[in-house]
Design a protein around this motif. Structure first.
Motif, PDB file in Angstrom:
ATOM      1  N   GLN A   1      13.671  58.449  -3.960  1.00  0.00           N
ATOM      2  CA  GLN A   1      13.715  58.198  -5.394  1.00  0.00           C
ATOM      3  C   GLN A   1      13.241  59.424  -6.164  1.00  0.00           C
ATOM      4  OE1 GLN A   1      11.333  54.493  -5.847  1.00  0.00           O
ATOM      5  NE2 GLN A   1      13.246  53.532  -6.545  1.00  0.00           N
ATOM      6  N   ASP A   2      13.701  59.541  -7.392  1.00  0.00           N
ATOM      7  CA  ASP A   2      13.195  60.574  -8.295  1.00  0.00           C
ATOM      8  C   ASP A   2      11.985  60.009  -9.024  1.00  0.00           C
ATOM      9  OD1 ASP A   2      15.123  62.340  -7.549  1.00  0.00           O
ATOM     10  OD2 ASP A   2      16.384  62.076  -9.322  1.00  0.00           O
ATOM     11  N   VAL A   3      10.841  60.667  -8.872  1.00  0.00           N
ATOM     12  CA  VAL A   3       9.609  60.197  -9.502  1.00  0.00           C
ATOM     13  C   VAL A   3       9.163  61.190 -10.568  1.00  0.00           C
ATOM     14  CG1 VAL A   3       8.866  58.938  -7.446  1.00  0.00           C
ATOM     15  CG2 VAL A   3       8.163  61.316  -7.755  1.00  0.00           C
ATOM     16  N   THR A   4       8.460  60.679 -11.562  1.00  0.00           N
ATOM     17  CA  THR A   4       7.892  61.513 -12.619  1.00  0.00           C
ATOM     18  C   THR A   4       6.393  61.270 -12.658  1.00  0.00           C
ATOM     19  OG1 THR A   4       9.920  61.389 -13.929  1.00  0.00           O
ATOM     20  CG2 THR A   4       7.924  62.089 -15.074  1.00  0.00           C
ATOM     21  N   ILE A   5       5.625  62.349 -12.637  1.00  0.00           N
ATOM     22  CA  ILE A   5       4.169  62.236 -12.640  1.00  0.00           C
ATOM     23  C   ILE A   5       3.575  63.147 -13.705  1.00  0.00           C
ATOM     24  CG2 ILE A   5       4.076  61.692 -10.169  1.00  0.00           C
ATOM     25  CD1 ILE A   5       3.123  64.615  -9.723  1.00  0.00           C
ATOM     26  N   ARG A   6       2.362  62.798 -14.111  1.00  0.00           N
ATOM     27  CA  ARG A   6       1.542  63.727 -14.893  1.00  0.00           C
ATOM     28  C   ARG A   6       0.620  64.418 -13.910  1.00  0.00           C
ATOM     29  NH1 ARG A   6      -3.555  63.634 -16.453  1.00  0.00           N
ATOM     30  NH2 ARG A   6      -3.801  61.418 -15.900  1.00  0.00           N
ATOM     31  N   LEU A   7       0.576  65.748 -13.957  1.00  0.00           N
ATOM     32  CA  LEU A   7      -0.167  66.514 -12.957  1.00  0.00           C
ATOM     33  C   LEU A   7      -1.148  67.470 -13.610  1.00  0.00           C
ATOM     34  CD1 LEU A   7      -0.640  67.596 -10.033  1.00  0.00           C
ATOM     35  CD2 LEU A   7       1.254  69.190 -10.469  1.00  0.00           C
ATOM     36  N   LYS A   8      -2.335  67.518 -13.026  1.00  0.00           N
ATOM     37  CA  LYS A   8      -3.342  68.515 -13.393  1.00  0.00           C
ATOM     38  C   LYS A   8      -3.954  69.030 -12.096  1.00  0.00           C
ATOM     39  CE  LYS A   8      -7.573  69.161 -16.150  1.00  0.00           C
ATOM     40  NZ  LYS A   8      -8.575  68.467 -17.012  1.00  0.00           N
ATOM     41  N   ALA A   9      -3.821  70.335 -11.840  1.00  0.00           N
ATOM     42  CA  ALA A   9      -4.313  70.932 -10.599  1.00  0.00           C
ATOM     43  C   ALA A   9      -5.462  71.878 -10.899  1.00  0.00           C
ATOM     44  CB  ALA A   9      -3.188  71.686  -9.895  1.00  0.00           C
ATOM     45  N   MET A  10      -6.532  71.763 -10.082  1.00  0.00           N
ATOM     46  CA  MET A  10      -7.749  72.543 -10.310  1.00  0.00           C
ATOM     47  C   MET A  10      -8.248  73.157  -9.009  1.00  0.00           C
ATOM     48  SD  MET A  10      -9.555  69.607 -12.635  1.00  0.00           S
ATOM     49  CE  MET A  10      -8.825  68.348 -11.562  1.00  0.00           C
ATOM     50  N   LEU A  11      -8.863  74.347  -9.129  1.00  0.00           N
ATOM     51  CA  LEU A  11      -9.555  74.952  -8.006  1.00  0.00           C
ATOM     52  C   LEU A  11     -10.890  74.249  -7.797  1.00  0.00           C
ATOM     53  CD1 LEU A  11      -8.907  78.745  -8.752  1.00  0.00           C
ATOM     54  CD2 LEU A  11      -7.692  77.281  -7.119  1.00  0.00           C
TER      55      LEU A  11
ATOM     56  N   LEU B   1      -6.204  67.573  -7.322  1.00  0.00           N
ATOM     57  CA  LEU B   1      -5.054  67.192  -8.139  1.00  0.00           C
ATOM     58  C   LEU B   1      -5.318  65.856  -8.814  1.00  0.00           C
ATOM     59  CD1 LEU B   1      -2.370  67.920  -5.391  1.00  0.00           C
ATOM     60  CD2 LEU B   1      -3.180  69.522  -7.135  1.00  0.00           C
ATOM     61  N   GLU B   2      -5.179  65.836 -10.124  1.00  0.00           N
ATOM     62  CA  GLU B   2      -5.243  64.577 -10.855  1.00  0.00           C
ATOM     63  C   GLU B   2      -3.813  64.168 -11.176  1.00  0.00           C
ATOM     64  OE1 GLU B   2      -8.240  63.992 -14.011  1.00  0.00           O
ATOM     65  OE2 GLU B   2      -6.545  63.321 -15.250  1.00  0.00           O
ATOM     66  N   VAL B   3      -3.406  62.995 -10.700  1.00  0.00           N
ATOM     67  CA  VAL B   3      -2.009  62.583 -10.767  1.00  0.00           C
ATOM     68  C   VAL B   3      -1.887  61.186 -11.348  1.00  0.00           C
ATOM     69  CG1 VAL B   3       0.099  62.207  -9.439  1.00  0.00           C
ATOM     70  CG2 VAL B   3      -1.516  63.968  -8.717  1.00  0.00           C
ATOM     71  N   GLU B   4      -0.921  61.007 -12.236  1.00  0.00           N
ATOM     72  CA  GLU B   4      -0.590  59.681 -12.758  1.00  0.00           C
ATOM     73  C   GLU B   4       0.903  59.434 -12.534  1.00  0.00           C
ATOM     74  OE1 GLU B   4      -0.514  57.073 -16.935  1.00  0.00           O
ATOM     75  OE2 GLU B   4      -1.144  59.185 -16.939  1.00  0.00           O
ATOM     76  N   LEU B   5       1.236  58.296 -11.911  1.00  0.00           N
ATOM     77  CA  LEU B   5       2.638  57.961 -11.664  1.00  0.00           C
ATOM     78  C   LEU B   5       3.224  57.315 -12.913  1.00  0.00           C
ATOM     79  CD1 LEU B   5       5.059  57.766  -9.792  1.00  0.00           C
ATOM     80  CD2 LEU B   5       4.133  55.602  -8.914  1.00  0.00           C
TER      81      LEU B   5
END
Length: 365
Positions: free
Chosen positions: A72-82, A147-151
């Motif tokens: 499936q094609d998914v869309t997420i909100r992504l925030k990536a941090m060290l 990674l902070e992720v929201e589906l």
């Protein structure tokens, strides 16, 4: 002009990118949040069971049944941090095909565990992010990421048969570019996976008519994928597969110099010098000033000569080695030693076979 995304430039067998960086001595285990501090490690899910990839729910979703499926094609909100909290990437609506390795492995593995509307924290070692190469200039080698992720959404992937020419080209190029990323990261297995997906898209049947320009562009994408697929297969010593990929390129473009060069290299690595030499000569004829082809051809000619010398010596040992000193000088021109040893060996075998046949016939009589 040369396409910078095409990784099939000559020569194709050298290592790509920087050597793997040593582990960072100052690296600290990632902070796993208040749940662990309070003695509640069960809040963290060890996704792979090796402690290198963990997930924790921050905001619950709509239930297990709402989880997305592979393909499936998914869309997420992504925030990536060290590890120090530095934000290295933010995307309010990142869309990708789940399971196709279009994104970081950490995301591909964890998003399929998210429920619709769920927000989760993912802590991943470098192995499932940007690895030993890092990502210049903001992500150092061997860097762990949080990674902070929201589906946000999940929907079935589009029907390939209904894609327009432009849509099919864009989709195939995205997969090809992902393969290029994995190739640069020296992850040749995942690179092959991405190139295979791109080729499957290009080769899929269609219910839509394409313009001649779109057909030509699709062929160009296919050739690039096959060339880079062969390069990846060579890195893994999959010579038979690499040879097949080169031949597929040459079916479409008999004068593709990169495919010719690489095919010659594959055959040479298999010891097939006699077959490799004319292929490299054909490549050199197309690009006479190419020093790399000149060098490879010279090495192959020498190796082939050495190989022939070994074979000649073998035949001499099998048939006996008449020394020049014992040969009467007056009979030198009449003796058959100047006949190629392969021919002499064959003639001897025929003669022996004739003798055996005569014995059998005499026995029957």
């Amino acid at each position: 002009e040369e396409d910078e995304d095409d990784l099939s430039e000559l020569p194709p067998l050298e290592d790509v990118g920087r050597p793997p960086a040593p582990p960072r001595k100052d690296a600290q285990p990632p902070d796993q949040g208040a749940g662990d501090a309070a003695g509640e490690p069960q809040e963290w899910l060890d996704v792979l069971g090796n402690g290198l990839l963990k997930k924790k729910t921050l905001v619950p979703g709509q239930g297990v049944d709402s989880r997305p499926q592979k393909g499936q094609d998914v869309t997420i909100r992504l925030k990536a941090m060290l590890e120090d909290g530095t934000v290295v990437e933010e995307d309010p609506a990142l869309t990708f095909t789940l399971g196709d390795c279009d994104v970081l492995q950490a995301l591909d593995l964890c998003v399929q565990l998210l429920e619709m509307g769920e927000t989760a924290l993912i802590v991943s070692e470098a192995k499932y992010c940007y690895g030993a190469q890092g990502r210049s200039p903001d992500i150092p080698p061997n860097a762990s990421l949080t990674l902070e992720v929201e589906l946000l959404a999940a929907r079935d992937a589009p029907d390939l048969e209904l894609l327009s020419g432009k849509e099919k080209i864009q989709l195939a190029n995205r997969k090809r570019e992902r393969g290029n990323f994995f190739y640069q990261q020296a992850d040749y297995v995942l690179a092959i996976n991405s190139y295979d997906i791109a080729l499957r898209i290009v080769g899929s049947s269609s219910k839509v008519d394409f313009s001649p320009d779109e057909e030509a562009e699709l062929l160009d994408v296919k050739v690039k994928c096959l060339n880079n697929l062969a390069a990846s297969q060579l890195k893994l010593d999959h010579f038979k597969a690499a040879l097949k990929s080169c031949n597929l390129v040459l079916e479409h473009q008999p004068g593709n110099i990169k495919a010719l060069f690489r095919k010659g290299k594959v055959l040479a690595q298999q010891g097939e010098y006699r077959e490799a030499i004319p292929i490299l000569k054909a490549a050199l004829k197309l690009e006479p000033s190419n020093k790399t082809i000149h060098s490879e051809l010279s090495k192959l000619v020498k190796k082939h000569a050495d190989q022939m010398n070994v074979e000649t010596e073998m035949y001499r040992k099998m048939l006996g080695n008449p020394s020049a000193a014992s040969t009467p000088r007056k009979c030198k021109d009449k003796l058959p030693w100047s006949i190629p040893w392969k021919w002499l060996f064959g003639a001897t075998a025929i003669a022996l076979g004739g003798v055996a046949l005569s014995v059998v016939i005499a026995a029957r009589n």
